[in-house]
Design an enzyme around this catalytic site. Structure first.
Site, mmCIF file in Angstrom:
data_model
loop_
_atom_site.group_PDB
_atom_site.id
_atom_site.type_symbol
_atom_site.label_atom_id
_atom_site.label_comp_id
_atom_site.label_asym_id
_atom_site.label_seq_id
_atom_site.Cartn_x
_atom_site.Cartn_y
_atom_site.Cartn_z
ATOM 1 C CB CYS A 162 -0.621 0.870 -7.979
ATOM 2 S SG CYS A 162 -0.094 -0.676 -7.235
ATOM 3 C CG HIS A 294 -2.049 0.463 -13.658
ATOM 4 N ND1 HIS A 294 -1.308 1.315 -12.867
ATOM 5 C CD2 HIS A 294 -2.271 -0.655 -12.904
ATOM 6 C CE1 HIS A 294 -1.088 0.747 -11.690
ATOM 7 N NE2 HIS A 294 -1.658 -0.442 -11.683
ATOM 8 C CD GLU A 305 -4.417 0.030 -18.321
ATOM 9 O OE1 GLU A 305 -4.173 1.257 -18.311
ATOM 10 O OE2 GLU A 305 -3.596 -0.820 -17.919
ATOM 11 C CE LYS A 326 2.718 0.244 -13.272
ATOM 12 N NZ LYS A 326 1.936 1.286 -13.962
ATOM 13 C CG HIS A 331 3.879 -1.563 -10.436
ATOM 14 N ND1 HIS A 331 3.684 -0.313 -9.911
ATOM 15 C CD2 HIS A 331 2.651 -2.155 -10.434
ATOM 16 C CE1 HIS A 331 2.414 -0.151 -9.601
ATOM 17 N NE2 HIS A 331 1.761 -1.253 -9.917
ATOM 18 C CG PHE A 390 -3.737 -4.445 -4.969
ATOM 19 C CD1 PHE A 390 -4.179 -4.908 -6.192
ATOM 20 C CD2 PHE A 390 -2.676 -5.109 -4.371
ATOM 21 C CE1 PHE A 390 -3.584 -5.987 -6.818
ATOM 22 C CE2 PHE A 390 -2.065 -6.196 -4.983
ATOM 23 C CZ PHE A 390 -2.523 -6.632 -6.210
#
Length: 402
Positions: A162, A294, A305, A326, A331, A390
């Site tokens: 991502c 994010h 976050e 998003k 996403h 990730f």
């Protein structure tokens, strides 16, 4: 070190097939997430996504081109064409040699992979299309864009889940700033909305069956999207000398690795990436007015976050606007950071901060101004765009108003 200007932008995503329609949708807080129209949808427990709708590939590409281009490559070509057209650049002779492409991508030609596996394993076929490899390879989009525009400089793909787009754009920024290139096309593309791609994500149990609601106490997971965005990064002095319209300045880039858990995010890693971007840009925390988060809509990401933003910005965190688009376009994995950079341009250039839609109730672990449900007019001089992946890989871009 040279300054770096953005002189062109292009996109295709769930909110629009170009930049103007996408920015209009963001301003209106429109949701591009809805029921998916894909093969074998009845075998999926999650049946929604940020799908690019009304898209006819045969109207955009010839049959011979479609034989070579997976959906993610098509998206990248469409976005790059819009960006180059806006920039007004023509890549000839010396400029072609000093211009390149870096795109972010995580899954490669996943539709091609899905269709080929289906043909071999489910349908028992012993042969696949001769162009399966060039269609599915992760660098297919970057290579196709370089060929379409005759760009003969540094060209490759950044693959960091991502964070792929932000890593790609950060590296392109560094190349222009250092003098290695004069112009770079940078961004990302992803097209994972196929049966195999969605089934894999279902296995993680992080997907929402109904909506993406970042930072809301009622959130229940992320929603996958698709699309691409590509930008023209150009040496500032060169852009000014030719009278180009400058959309924003890329001012800094920070990245870090958690070196911890493969899927659980880290407050420290995210904080260090944000601090790195601020330092690289020479920005004080209180100069930043907006952070494009994010903001995936999972409890683990949102709370981590928010804690990282609070740590990086200190007392200024409470005065920041922090939104996640998003919630509108989904996403888009390796392409998501690039699509979200458009929200930063909206804030810096147009004075409109896109909202976090779907927000229903405050989460005490997310005590930030998340611009809930409606866009906000505000003068923003500098902003950050976050991407946390990730594998514990974090990439943050810092931008200034032109």
């Amino acid at each position: 070190m040279r300054r770096v200007a953005i002189t062109g932008a292009g996109t295709i995503n769930a909110l629009g097939h170009d930049v103007p329609s996408t920015l209009e949708a963001m301003r209106e807080g429109r949701c591009g997430i809805g029921p998916l129209d894909i093969r074998d949808i009845d075998r999926l427990s999650v049946q929604i996504g940020g799908q690019v709708r009304g898209y006819d590939e045969s109207a955009r590409f010839t049959r011979s081109q479609l034989a070579l281009h997976d959906r993610f490559t098509q998206f990248a070509l469409i976005a790059a064409e819009e960006a180059v057209d806006q920039s007004g650049l023509s890549f000839e002779s010396e400029l072609a040699l000093r211009s390149g492409v870096i795109l972010g991508n995580s899954g490669g030609g996943l539709s091609t992979i899905d269709d080929s596996y289906r043909a071999v394993y489910a349908e028992g076929k012993n042969r696949v299309h001769p162009f399966v490899v060039p269609r599915l390879m992760g660098n297919a989009a970057a290579s196709a864009v370089s060929m379409a525009h005759g760009l003969r400089g540094p060209t490759f793909t950044a693959a960091s889940a991502c964070a792929s787009s932000n890593h790609a754009m950060g590296l392109a920024f560094q190349m222009v700033r250092s003098g290695l290139a004069d112009v770079m096309l940078a961004g990302g593309s992803e097209a994972m909305l196929c049966f195999g791609g969605l089934k894999a994500w279902e296995g993680l149990r992080v997907m929402s069956p109904d909506a993406c609601r970042p930072f809301s106490a009622t959130r229940n997971g992320m929603v996958q999207g698709e699309g691409a965005a590509v930008f023209v990064f150009e040496d500032w002095d060169r852009a000014q000398a030719r009278g180009a319209e400058i959309l924003a300045e890329v001012a800094g880039f920070g990245m870090s690795a958690d070196a911890g858990d493969l899927v659980a995010p880290s407050v420290d890693g995210a904080e260090r990436a944000m601090r790195g971007a601020l330092a690289d840009a020479g920005l004080d925390p209180d100069e930043v007015g907006y952070v494009n988060a994010h903001g995936t809509g999972t409890a683990a990401n949102d709370r981590t976050e928010c804690a990282a933003v609070a740590a990086a910005f200190g007392n200024h965190a409470g005065r920041l606007m922090v939104s996640s688009t998003k919630s509108m376009h989904g996403h888009a994995i390796g392409g998501t950071g690039a699509i979200e950079l458009l929200a930063c341009i909206s804030a810096l250039r147009d004075g409109v901060v896109p909202p976090t839609i779907g927000w229903e109730a405050p989460d005490p672990d997310c005590p930030l101004d998340v611009v809930p449900n409606a866009a906000r007019e505000a003068k923003v001089a500098a902003c950050l765009s976050n991407a946390f992946a990730f594998g514990g890989l974090n990439a943050v871009l810092a931008l200034r108003a032109a």
